[in-house]
Design a protein around this motif. Structure first.
Motif, PDB file in Angstrom:
ATOM      1  N   PRO A  21      33.401  81.947  57.642  1.00 16.60           N
ATOM      2  CA  PRO A  21      32.376  81.232  56.703  1.00 16.60           C
ATOM      3  C   PRO A  21      32.646  80.019  56.248  1.00 16.60           C
ATOM      4  O   PRO A  21      31.624  79.416  55.821  1.00 16.60           O
ATOM      5  N   PHE A  22      33.435  79.435  56.129  1.00 15.38           N
ATOM      6  CA  PHE A  22      33.866  78.280  55.710  1.00 15.38           C
ATOM      7  C   PHE A  22      33.287  77.158  56.740  1.00 15.38           C
ATOM      8  O   PHE A  22      33.155  75.828  56.434  1.00 15.38           O
ATOM      9  N   ARG A  23      32.924  77.376  57.793  1.00 13.89           N
ATOM     10  CA  ARG A  23      32.275  76.369  58.732  1.00 13.89           C
ATOM     11  C   ARG A  23      30.717  76.416  58.183  1.00 13.89           C
ATOM     12  O   ARG A  23      30.035  75.290  58.612  1.00 13.89           O
ATOM     13  N   ARG A  24      30.213  76.936  57.356  1.00 12.64           N
ATOM     14  CA  ARG A  24      29.053  76.581  56.771  1.00 12.64           C
ATOM     15  C   ARG A  24      28.853  75.439  56.041  1.00 12.64           C
ATOM     16  O   ARG A  24      27.843  74.785  55.687  1.00 12.64           O
ATOM     17  N   PHE A  25      30.021  74.788  55.540  1.00 14.12           N
ATOM     18  CA  PHE A  25      29.969  73.705  54.792  1.00 14.12           C
ATOM     19  C   PHE A  25      29.760  72.494  55.558  1.00 14.12           C
ATOM     20  O   PHE A  25      30.307  72.297  56.530  1.00 14.12           O
ATOM     21  N   ASP A  26      28.952  71.564  55.072  1.00 14.96           N
ATOM     22  CA  ASP A  26      28.765  70.395  55.822  1.00 14.96           C
ATOM     23  C   ASP A  26      29.912  69.377  55.209  1.00 14.96           C
ATOM     24  O   ASP A  26      29.877  68.866  54.039  1.00 14.96           O
ATOM     25  N   LEU A  27      30.806  69.010  56.393  1.00 15.33           N
ATOM     26  CA  LEU A  27      31.861  68.368  55.812  1.00 15.33           C
ATOM     27  C   LEU A  27      31.736  66.764  56.359  1.00 15.33           C
ATOM     28  O   LEU A  27      32.578  66.106  56.500  1.00 15.33           O
ATOM     29  N   SER A  28      30.611  66.414  56.674  1.00 11.70           N
ATOM     30  CA  SER A  28      30.203  65.235  57.448  1.00 11.70           C
ATOM     31  C   SER A  28      30.507  63.963  56.581  1.00 11.70           C
ATOM     32  O   SER A  28      31.021  62.885  56.887  1.00 11.70           O
ATOM     33  N   GLN A  29      30.487  64.307  55.388  1.00 12.25           N
ATOM     34  CA  GLN A  29      30.319  63.277  54.195  1.00 12.25           C
ATOM     35  C   GLN A  29      31.813  63.391  53.250  1.00 12.25           C
ATOM     36  O   GLN A  29      31.908  62.599  52.413  1.00 12.25           O
ATOM     37  N   VAL A  30      32.541  64.348  53.730  1.00  6.50           N
ATOM     38  CA  VAL A  30      33.796  64.651  52.833  1.00  6.50           C
ATOM     39  C   VAL A  30      35.015  63.973  53.451  1.00  6.50           C
ATOM     40  O   VAL A  30      35.236  64.369  54.708  1.00  6.50           O
ATOM     41  N   ARG A  31      35.850  63.430  52.961  1.00  3.39           N
ATOM     42  CA  ARG A  31      37.008  62.913  53.330  1.00  3.39           C
ATOM     43  C   ARG A  31      38.006  63.935  53.408  1.00  3.39           C
ATOM     44  O   ARG A  31      38.286  64.750  52.498  1.00  3.39           O
ATOM     45  N   THR A  32      38.796  64.432  54.662  1.00  2.00           N
ATOM     46  CA  THR A  32      39.773  65.037  54.790  1.00  2.00           C
ATOM     47  C   THR A  32      41.192  64.486  54.385  1.00  2.00           C
ATOM     48  O   THR A  32      41.055  63.047  54.840  1.00  2.00           O
ATOM     49  N   PRO A  33      42.087  65.100  54.206  1.00  2.00           N
ATOM     50  CA  PRO A  33      42.278  66.559  54.185  1.00  2.00           C
ATOM     51  C   PRO A  33      41.421  67.133  52.767  1.00  2.00           C
ATOM     52  O   PRO A  33      41.637  66.153  51.848  1.00  2.00           O
ATOM     53  N   ASN A 267      43.501  84.473  50.007  1.00  2.00           N
ATOM     54  CA  ASN A 267      42.203  84.539  50.889  1.00  2.00           C
ATOM     55  C   ASN A 267      40.954  84.117  50.136  1.00  2.00           C
ATOM     56  O   ASN A 267      39.892  84.450  50.641  1.00  2.00           O
ATOM     57  N   THR A 268      41.285  83.101  49.518  1.00  2.00           N
ATOM     58  CA  THR A 268      39.909  82.179  48.900  1.00  2.00           C
ATOM     59  C   THR A 268      39.691  80.808  49.188  1.00  2.00           C
ATOM     60  O   THR A 268      38.544  80.249  48.874  1.00  2.00           O
ATOM     61  N   GLY A 269      40.695  80.322  49.947  1.00  2.00           N
ATOM     62  CA  GLY A 269      40.481  78.898  50.271  1.00  2.00           C
ATOM     63  C   GLY A 269      41.155  78.515  51.525  1.00  2.00           C
ATOM     64  O   GLY A 269      42.040  79.244  51.996  1.00  2.00           O
ATOM     65  N   VAL A 270      40.856  77.387  51.979  1.00  2.69           N
ATOM     66  CA  VAL A 270      41.148  76.825  53.143  1.00  2.69           C
ATOM     67  C   VAL A 270      41.585  75.206  52.881  1.00  2.69           C
ATOM     68  O   VAL A 270      41.122  74.695  51.962  1.00  2.69           O
ATOM     69  N   LEU A 271      42.544  74.698  53.852  1.00  2.77           N
ATOM     70  CA  LEU A 271      42.922  72.981  53.750  1.00  2.77           C
ATOM     71  C   LEU A 271      42.328  72.792  55.129  1.00  2.77           C
ATOM     72  O   LEU A 271      42.607  73.200  55.867  1.00  2.77           O
ATOM     73  N   VAL A 272      41.323  71.902  55.102  1.00  3.91           N
ATOM     74  CA  VAL A 272      40.614  71.376  56.127  1.00  3.91           C
ATOM     75  C   VAL A 272      41.105  69.870  56.489  1.00  3.91           C
ATOM     76  O   VAL A 272      41.462  68.991  55.661  1.00  3.91           O
ATOM     77  N   SER A 273      41.686  69.889  57.743  1.00  9.27           N
ATOM     78  CA  SER A 273      42.460  68.799  58.220  1.00  9.27           C
ATOM     79  C   SER A 273      41.730  68.319  59.502  1.00  9.27           C
ATOM     80  O   SER A 273      40.967  68.850  60.037  1.00  9.27           O
ATOM     81  N   LYS A 344      40.607  67.398  70.288  1.00 11.92           N
ATOM     82  CA  LYS A 344      39.896  66.122  70.550  1.00 11.92           C
ATOM     83  C   LYS A 344      40.161  65.260  69.253  1.00 11.92           C
ATOM     84  O   LYS A 344      40.325  66.007  68.136  1.00 11.92           O
ATOM     85  N   ILE A 345      40.427  63.943  69.141  1.00 16.18           N
ATOM     86  CA  ILE A 345      40.595  63.161  67.990  1.00 16.18           C
ATOM     87  C   ILE A 345      39.219  63.275  67.275  1.00 16.18           C
ATOM     88  O   ILE A 345      37.990  63.263  67.659  1.00 16.18           O
ATOM     89  N   GLY A 346      39.316  63.715  65.828  1.00 16.63           N
ATOM     90  CA  GLY A 346      38.163  63.865  65.154  1.00 16.63           C
ATOM     91  C   GLY A 346      37.937  65.489  64.797  1.00 16.63           C
ATOM     92  O   GLY A 346      37.295  65.634  64.003  1.00 16.63           O
ATOM     93  N   ASP A 347      38.538  66.324  65.867  1.00 19.42           N
ATOM     94  CA  ASP A 347      38.251  67.770  65.610  1.00 19.42           C
ATOM     95  C   ASP A 347      38.846  68.149  64.213  1.00 19.42           C
ATOM     96  O   ASP A 347      39.872  67.425  63.433  1.00 19.42           O
ATOM     97  N   LEU A 348      38.134  69.041  63.481  1.00 15.21           N
ATOM     98  CA  LEU A 348      38.532  69.932  62.291  1.00 15.21           C
ATOM     99  C   LEU A 348      39.477  70.755  62.549  1.00 15.21           C
ATOM    100  O   LEU A 348      39.113  71.688  63.450  1.00 15.21           O
TER     101      LEU A 348
END
Length: 399
Positions: A21-33, A267-273, A344-348
């Motif tokens: 379900p976390f793939r539903r979030f648009d992270l295109s404008q969010v700085r990771t991590p 089970n409530t959160g992820v760390l996206v890198s 690939k470089i840039g993959d989440l």
């Protein structure tokens, strides 16, 4: 560099988190991590804990040492009675941002902090009779409930580093050390001896507590079962817990507190890198914009194997990589994982179940910024970043 051999089932949730379900979030404008806490999953946990409170008569409070993302406190305080702190600053956070009851327990309290702690807390638990006697004059006249942490000398935790009942433990007073001590002025006992434990472990522990300390119950008003209870996992016997508490309260007349931290946020959160570079071979190393040592040190300290969305053990899927952090520490390695397709470089990369014991342990090692903090709703897809860290945060923690 050879990595330690870790049983992938060791000290991980009994049921794997569904990260899809976390793939539903648009992270295109969010700085990771970025840490993302899902308020839908958080409420799911809270409903279970609220049921335990409602049907057992116990009070459940949030252990800030495990989860202190105060941007979601408005959700949690709809369900829980308050917070428990292990330091002055945690107690102040609980008082200022959560409200309700504020409890404190620590191995020792610095004298210069104690008066302020006594102002912030409703309950203070002492780890020794010496500390109780040292600060008794400070609590006199305040509307404080004070207690003693006990060591029932009953072991249920597999890893000694995390076992408060291990030989030589500095945590809790043993029954033999109660001899000659007065409970005058004290109103409760506290035990915290479990770690990611199910109901049977608590049942056995409580029997040991009653056997060794039950003689003192008539002089007391409450007992705190501490944390380490995996109440919100699907295989936990919630009905058994409710009945255990009801029977204990009826038998002893004591009020009961519990203070789960991990169970609140599991089970409530992820760390996206994000993959920054790929180097070497056998296996190739994908260098991420996160860090094991700075952002998730339990992967090195416990150790345990972090779960990753759509990744498996090395060799299970066609493409195996070592995931490395971006600090200079040679051992800043999350582990070896296999994927269905080449990275690939840039993959989440979605590291699962990273709400508890992650944000609270972040450091600025190497000047690396902690991950941003966000709150999302996996039902609606809404996402808001509530905190990003800057140079000033690194500078201001130094001098």
């Amino acid at each position: 560099m050879a990595l330690p051999v870790i049983d992938p089932a060791h000290y991980t949730p009994s049921t794997r988190m569904d990260g899809a379900p976390f793939r539903r979030f648009d992270l295109s404008q969010v700085r990771t991590p970025v840490h993302i806490c899902d308020e839908v999953a958080l409420r799911r946990n809270m409903e279970i804990l609220a049921r335990v409170q409602r049907e057992s008569g116990a009070k459940i409070i949030l252990a800030l040492k495990a989860f202190a993302q105060w941007s979601v406190f408005p959700i949690i305080r709809e369900y829980l009675a308050g917070t428990t702190a292990s330091s002055l600053d945690e107690a102040k956070l609980g008082r200022e941002e959560f409200g309700g009851e504020v409890h404190a327990t620590a191995p020792a309290y610095p004298p210069e902090d104690f008066a302020e702690l006594a102002d912030a807390a409703d309950h203070i638990v002492f780890n020794s009779f010496h500390q109780w006697k040292q600060f008794r004059s400070v609590v006199a006249g305040r509307s404080l409930e004070c207690g003693i942490r006990i060591n029932p000398e009953h072991r249920e935790t597999e890893v000694e580093l995390y076992d408060p009942c291990a030989p030589g433990s500095r945590l809790g007073v043993r029954a033999s050390d109660f001899s000659g001590e007065s409970l005058d002025g004290l109103s409760g006992l506290h035990f915290h001896t479990l770690c990611q434990a199910g109901f049977p472990q608590l049942k056995r522990t409580l029997a040991a507590v009653e056997e060794r300390f039950g003689r003192y119950f008539p002089a007391l008003r409450w007992i705190n079962f501490g944390g380490g209870h995996h109440i919100t996992q699907p295989d936990y016997d919630v009905a058994g817990l409710i009945q255990l508490i009801r029977d204990f309260r009826a038998r002893t007349g004591l009020a009961v507190y519990m203070e789960p931290g991990e169970a609140s946020a599991v089970n409530t959160g992820v760390l996206v890198s994000r993959v920054l570079d790929i180097v070497g071979d056998s296996p190739a190393t994908a260098i991420l914009d996160t860090s094991a040592t700075a952002h998730m040190p339990d992967t090195l300290e416990m150790p345990y194997r972090a779960e990753i969305l759509d990744a498996k053990l090395p060799g299970v899927l066609p493409c195996t990589y070592r995931l490395g952090g971006l600090t200079c520490l040679a051992g800043d390695v999350i582990g070896d994982y296999s994927f269905a397709a080449p990275l690939k470089i840039g993959d989440l990369i979605y590291l699962l179940d990273m709400s508890h014991y992650t944000m609270v342990k972040n450091t600025h090692f190497n000047g690396v910024r902690p991950p941003a903090i966000a709150v999302g709703n996996t039902d609606s897809g809404a996402l808001r970043v509530v905190r990003e860290f800057r140079y000033e945060d690194y500078r201001n923690r130094l001098s």
